[in-house]
Enzyme design. Structure first.
Site, PDB file in Angstrom:
ATOM      1  N   GLU A 139       7.420  -4.291  -5.747  1.00  0.00           N
ATOM      2  CA  GLU A 139       8.156  -3.017  -5.675  1.00  0.00           C
ATOM      3  C   GLU A 139       9.506  -3.216  -4.979  1.00  0.00           C
ATOM      4  O   GLU A 139       9.869  -2.513  -4.043  1.00  0.00           O
ATOM      5  CB  GLU A 139       7.327  -1.938  -4.968  1.00  0.00           C
ATOM      6  CG  GLU A 139       7.666  -0.554  -5.455  1.00  0.00           C
ATOM      7  CD  GLU A 139       6.736   0.551  -4.970  1.00  0.00           C
ATOM      8  OE1 GLU A 139       7.014   1.710  -5.300  1.00  0.00           O
ATOM      9  OE2 GLU A 139       5.739   0.259  -4.275  1.00  0.00           O
TER      10      GLU A 139
ATOM     11  N   TYR B 112       2.285  -6.718  -9.730  1.00  0.00           N
ATOM     12  CA  TYR B 112       2.332  -5.360  -9.195  1.00  0.00           C
ATOM     13  C   TYR B 112       1.655  -4.448 -10.219  1.00  0.00           C
ATOM     14  O   TYR B 112       2.235  -4.104 -11.244  1.00  0.00           O
ATOM     15  CB  TYR B 112       3.781  -4.920  -8.936  1.00  0.00           C
ATOM     16  CG  TYR B 112       3.916  -3.479  -8.505  1.00  0.00           C
ATOM     17  CD1 TYR B 112       3.074  -2.932  -7.546  1.00  0.00           C
ATOM     18  CD2 TYR B 112       4.911  -2.656  -9.051  1.00  0.00           C
ATOM     19  CE1 TYR B 112       3.202  -1.609  -7.147  1.00  0.00           C
ATOM     20  CE2 TYR B 112       5.044  -1.340  -8.662  1.00  0.00           C
ATOM     21  CZ  TYR B 112       4.187  -0.821  -7.706  1.00  0.00           C
ATOM     22  OH  TYR B 112       4.308   0.492  -7.322  1.00  0.00           O
TER      23      TYR B 112
ATOM     24  N   ASP C 139       0.214  -6.574  -5.029  1.00  0.00           N
ATOM     25  CA  ASP C 139      -0.284  -5.223  -4.831  1.00  0.00           C
ATOM     26  C   ASP C 139      -1.047  -4.869  -6.104  1.00  0.00           C
ATOM     27  O   ASP C 139      -0.458  -4.485  -7.105  1.00  0.00           O
ATOM     28  CB  ASP C 139       0.884  -4.257  -4.598  1.00  0.00           C
ATOM     29  CG  ASP C 139       0.426  -2.809  -4.480  1.00  0.00           C
ATOM     30  OD1 ASP C 139      -0.799  -2.561  -4.482  1.00  0.00           O
ATOM     31  OD2 ASP C 139       1.296  -1.921  -4.412  1.00  0.00           O
TER      32      ASP C 139
ATOM     33  N   ASN D  23      -3.255  -2.524  -6.254  1.00  0.00           N
ATOM     34  CA  ASN D  23      -3.436  -1.074  -6.231  1.00  0.00           C
ATOM     35  C   ASN D  23      -4.874  -0.621  -6.439  1.00  0.00           C
ATOM     36  O   ASN D  23      -5.123   0.491  -6.923  1.00  0.00           O
ATOM     37  CB  ASN D  23      -2.504  -0.403  -7.243  1.00  0.00           C
ATOM     38  CG  ASN D  23      -1.275   0.189  -6.558  1.00  0.00           C
ATOM     39  OD1 ASN D  23      -1.388   0.833  -5.520  1.00  0.00           O
ATOM     40  ND2 ASN D  23      -0.102  -0.061  -7.120  1.00  0.00           N
TER      41      ASN D  23
ATOM     42  N   ASP E 230       4.922   1.192   3.454  1.00  0.00           N
ATOM     43  CA  ASP E 230       3.562   1.679   3.720  1.00  0.00           C
ATOM     44  C   ASP E 230       2.525   0.580   3.545  1.00  0.00           C
ATOM     45  O   ASP E 230       1.352   0.773   3.875  1.00  0.00           O
ATOM     46  CB  ASP E 230       3.224   2.905   2.868  1.00  0.00           C
ATOM     47  CG  ASP E 230       3.593   2.748   1.401  1.00  0.00           C
ATOM     48  OD1 ASP E 230       4.150   1.702   1.025  1.00  0.00           O
ATOM     49  OD2 ASP E 230       3.343   3.694   0.627  1.00  0.00           O
ATOM     50  N   HIS E 231       2.943  -0.580   3.046  1.00  0.00           N
ATOM     51  CA  HIS E 231       2.083  -1.753   2.952  1.00  0.00           C
ATOM     52  C   HIS E 231       2.440  -2.749   4.048  1.00  0.00           C
ATOM     53  O   HIS E 231       3.601  -2.827   4.482  1.00  0.00           O
ATOM     54  CB  HIS E 231       2.274  -2.470   1.614  1.00  0.00           C
ATOM     55  CG  HIS E 231       1.829  -1.692   0.427  1.00  0.00           C
ATOM     56  ND1 HIS E 231       0.672  -1.973  -0.267  1.00  0.00           N
ATOM     57  CD2 HIS E 231       2.405  -0.634  -0.220  1.00  0.00           C
ATOM     58  CE1 HIS E 231       0.548  -1.132  -1.286  1.00  0.00           C
ATOM     59  NE2 HIS E 231       1.584  -0.316  -1.278  1.00  0.00           N
TER      60      HIS E 231
END
Length: 270
Positions: A36, A112, A157, A159, A260-261
């Site tokens: 990201e 991602y 990530d 998710n 936030d990660h």
């Protein structure tokens, strides 16, 4: 030789370039995979990151969303990109290391996976449908991570928090995107059928709770600690015995203007 590999959803590499530099200076991983990056290729802060001691960089990005990059102390001879679901969404990039002693020939995949929106119903939510399709295509790809295959690491990530203790409350999050049964089953099928070992859980099994993401919506994320383990490092089976540690650098979540990660770092003894 020891090889350290970190993965971090940075949520805009240009906005958080200072955080990336600080992490590189303090932790000094051999390889850092970013997701990201939210940055078109012509705006990527290449020179700033190379100046941190990472001369070998490959990146694929687009304006405002998605984007992946790999920073390395070691040169790589090959790079490749997969377009998933018929979209050029800058969600995957791969390198093959060279001139890295015992790590030469090692393949590193950086992914991602789509977040999936808020409604866990593919009929009502196109974003969730896209996420499931993406994961199904990944399952078909598999990664060629069988025991006799080239040593490989898959990071990113993804998710999905696949296990009960990868979230702060298994029962309360069963109908929340990232921990729904359809997602967790899909991720575990991808991992198992591809022959991947979950590095974190290989040496830190359940019931230990491990998180790498904490929502911006929480007024006091540290006290509430309502996290999820969305960021993963997987190893081909021929590397599973080399894992020495996997850690989440939780303190980065408390830095100024944080992602936030938090970064996840694995150390291998090759």
């Amino acid at each position: 030789m020891k090889l350290s590999v970190s993965t971090w959803n940075i949520n805009s590499v240009r906005l958080r370039i200072d955080q990336v530099r600080r992490f590189l200076q303090e932790q000094r991983p051999d390889i850092l995979c970013l997701q990201e990056t939210k940055c078109p290729d012509d705006k990527f802060p290449l020179k700033e990151l190379q100046a941190c001691g990472y001369p070998f960089v490959v990146h694929m990005g687009q304006k405002g969303y998605n984007g992946v990059a790999i920073l390395s102390r070691y040169p790589f001879s090959q790079t490749s990109i997969m377009e998933m679901c018929g979209r050029a969404d800058a969600r995957h990039i791969t390198v093959t290391l060279t001139q890295a002693k015992a790590a030469s020939g090692l393949v590193i995949h950086n992914f991602y996976v789509p977040a999936g929106g808020d409604i866990p119903d593919p009929e009502l939510n196109e974003k969730f449908r896209h996420k499931l399709q993406f994961m199904e295509e990944l399952r078909g790809w598999g990664g060629r991570a069988k025991p006799t295959a080239t040593p490989a690491i898959l990071v990113g990530d993804l998710n999905v928090a696949p296990l009960e203790h990868d979230v702060w409350s298994h029962k309360q999050l069963l109908d929340v995107v990232s921990h729904t049964p359809i997602e967790t089953a899909a991720l575990e099928e991808l991992r198992q059928e591809g022959g991947w070992a979950d590095a974190m859980r290989h040496i830190r099994p359940e019931p230990e709770k491990i998180y790498s993401w904490w929502s911006y919506r929480s007024p006091d994320w540290a006290a509430a600690n309502k996290g999820r383990r969305l960021d993963h490092i997987w190893l081909s089976q021929n590397l599973a015995g080399t894992i020495r540690s996997v850690e989440v650098t939780r303190e980065t979540r408390g830095w100024e203007r944080p992602s936030d990660h938090a970064p996840v770092t694995a150390v291998l003894e090759l």
